[in-house]
Design an enzyme around this catalytic site. Structure first.
Site, PDB file in Angstrom:
ATOM      1  N   LYS A 181       0.845  -1.202   0.000  1.00 20.39           N
ATOM      2  CA  LYS A 181       0.000   0.000   0.000  1.00 20.39           C
ATOM      3  C   LYS A 181       0.882   1.255   0.000  1.00 20.39           C
ATOM      4  O   LYS A 181       0.600   2.234  -0.716  1.00 20.39           O
ATOM      5  CB  LYS A 181      -0.942  -0.032   1.212  1.00 20.39           C
ATOM      6  CG  LYS A 181      -2.004  -1.128   1.082  1.00 20.39           C
ATOM      7  CD  LYS A 181      -2.760  -1.447   2.360  1.00 20.39           C
ATOM      8  CE  LYS A 181      -3.674  -2.652   2.137  1.00 20.39           C
ATOM      9  NZ  LYS A 181      -4.432  -3.088   3.308  1.00 20.39           N
TER      10      LYS A 181
ATOM     11  N   GLN B 196      -4.416  -1.752   9.592  1.00 11.95           N
ATOM     12  CA  GLN B 196      -4.364  -3.087   8.998  1.00 11.95           C
ATOM     13  C   GLN B 196      -4.979  -4.103   9.953  1.00 11.95           C
ATOM     14  O   GLN B 196      -4.651  -4.148  11.141  1.00 11.95           O
ATOM     15  CB  GLN B 196      -2.905  -3.455   8.661  1.00 11.95           C
ATOM     16  CG  GLN B 196      -2.746  -4.749   7.892  1.00 11.95           C
ATOM     17  CD  GLN B 196      -3.344  -4.712   6.485  1.00 11.95           C
ATOM     18  OE1 GLN B 196      -3.434  -3.664   5.855  1.00 11.95           O
ATOM     19  NE2 GLN B 196      -3.767  -5.865   6.001  1.00 11.95           N
TER      20      GLN B 196
ATOM     21  N   ASP C 153     -10.767   2.840   4.341  1.00 10.53           N
ATOM     22  CA  ASP C 153     -11.072   1.412   4.279  1.00 10.53           C
ATOM     23  C   ASP C 153     -12.578   1.163   4.382  1.00 10.53           C
ATOM     24  O   ASP C 153     -13.044   0.051   4.149  1.00 10.53           O
ATOM     25  CB  ASP C 153     -10.393   0.691   5.453  1.00 10.53           C
ATOM     26  CG  ASP C 153      -9.350  -0.297   5.003  1.00 10.53           C
ATOM     27  OD1 ASP C 153      -9.328  -0.632   3.813  1.00 10.53           O
ATOM     28  OD2 ASP C 153      -8.574  -0.751   5.867  1.00 10.53           O
TER      29      ASP C 153
HETATM   30  N1  GUN Z   1      -6.816  -7.219   6.114  1.00  6.44           N
HETATM   31  C1  GUN Z   1      -7.171  -7.953   5.025  1.00  6.44           C
HETATM   32  N2  GUN Z   1      -7.728  -7.157   4.096  1.00  6.44           N
HETATM   33  C2  GUN Z   1      -7.727  -5.904   4.594  1.00  6.44           C
HETATM   34  C3  GUN Z   1      -8.167  -4.659   4.089  1.00  6.44           C
HETATM   35  O1  GUN Z   1      -8.696  -4.519   2.973  1.00  6.44           O
HETATM   36  N3  GUN Z   1      -7.981  -3.594   4.917  1.00  6.44           N
HETATM   37  C4  GUN Z   1      -7.409  -3.720   6.144  1.00  6.44           C
HETATM   38  N4  GUN Z   1      -7.293  -2.625   6.878  1.00  6.44           N
HETATM   39  N5  GUN Z   1      -7.008  -4.855   6.641  1.00  6.44           N
HETATM   40  C5  GUN Z   1      -7.156  -5.949   5.853  1.00  6.44           C
END
Ligand code: GUN
Length: 292
Positions: free
Chosen positions: A54, A98, A121
């Protein structure tokens, strides 16, 4: 019939290019670059890898990323204090915590603290609640489900009136994917480990989103001829012909399903690249909301 492949890699690249062009336009107008703060708690290798991807995407698109890493034994107060600081930081337009967080932390409360204008998110209870309600618009939609819908739209699959089946009801993919399909007027069935006669339910699907985390579980004879199949699964399958000793496969048996489906996403190169592309799109949108 052999299904038409939905090329997530190419579609994600188009999304990234259009985001980069808009970021460049904003820079030329003297605006600060969109900023994404990532929060990683602990040392899960998969989470660290996702967060690094990211951050790299931000750099490639002319955005800035601010990484925040807390130890696995960070307290609830420490995580909350960090989110409050990022909420107040004008250089930070989007905040990504995350998931999963270590089990001693209250994930719901952490997510509820994120300013909804920075919730790129789409996991804050307000954004998810709006997604679930008629006539309300979330500011942000969770990135992987958003990517799934975007792929369907780009492939020209009609969602309105379709029978859609979502395999899996996770907070991150299955449930928001089902809500998005409902908001686009599909008739939606959500399946899970206690669904009776899963193959019979899946056979009704004009659109199938598989996000159950079980390697190649969906067989070719579960698929309705001509259906659109979106495979969110990423599973490592032992493969002695590969240097790594494994290859990635989805939740759908691809070779069988492609002979029956009308459209199908490959793994890798389907939904995977879309998640980060949609995160970048959301981060740009956050900057546009905060600094029009
Ligand atoms: N863990 C697995 N997929 C995601 C996601 O799309 N966003 C976040 N923040 N954590 C994740």
């Amino acid at each position: 019939m052999t299904a038409q492949l939905i090329d997530g890699k190419a579609i994600a690249q188009q999304v990234r290019e259009s985001v980069a062009a808009e970021v460049a336009k904003r820079a030329a107008a003297g605006k600060q670059p969109p900023g994404l703060a990532t929060v990683l708690v602990g040392d899960r290798v998969d989470s660290a890898t996702y967060v690094a991807s990211k951050q790299r995407a931000c750099q490639e698109l002319g955005m800035v990323s601010f990484h925040n890493h807390l130890p696995a034994d960070a307290t609830q107060e420490q995580v909350e204090e960090l989110v409050r600081r990022l909420n107040a930081d004008p250089q930070v337009n989007g905040i990504l915590v995350q998931l999963p967080l270590p089990s001693h932390l209250d994930e719901e409360h952490v997510l509820s603290l994120i300013n909804i204008e920075k919730d790129v998110d789409g996991f804050s209870p307000i954004n998810i609640g709006r997604l679930a309600q008629k006539g309300r618009e979330p500011l942000f939609v969770p990135c992987t489900p958003y990517g799934c819908i975007y792929l369907l739209e780009q492939a020209g699959v009609k969602i309105e009136g379709a029978n859609a089946v979502v395999l899996g009801r996770s907070n991150i993919v299955g449930m928001p994917a089902a809500l998005l399909l409902i908001s686009r007027n599909a008739t939606v069935t959500v399946c899970h480990s206690r669904t009776r006669d899963l193959p019979a339910v899946v056979r009704q699907a004009d659109i199938l989103i598989a996000a159950i985390g079980k390697m190649e579980m969906v067989r070719g004879d579960w698929i309705k001829p001509g259906a659109a199949v979106i495979d969110v699964g990423i599973n490592s399958k032992p493969d002695a012909t590969k240097k790594s000793g494994y290859r990635l496969v989805g939740d759908v048996n691809f070779e069988e399903a492609r002979e029956v489906a009308g459209f199908i996403t490959p793994v890798p190169g389907g939904v995977g690249p879309m998640t980060i592309a949609m995160l970048m799109k959301n981060t740009l949108r956050a900057a546009q909301i905060q600094d029009p």
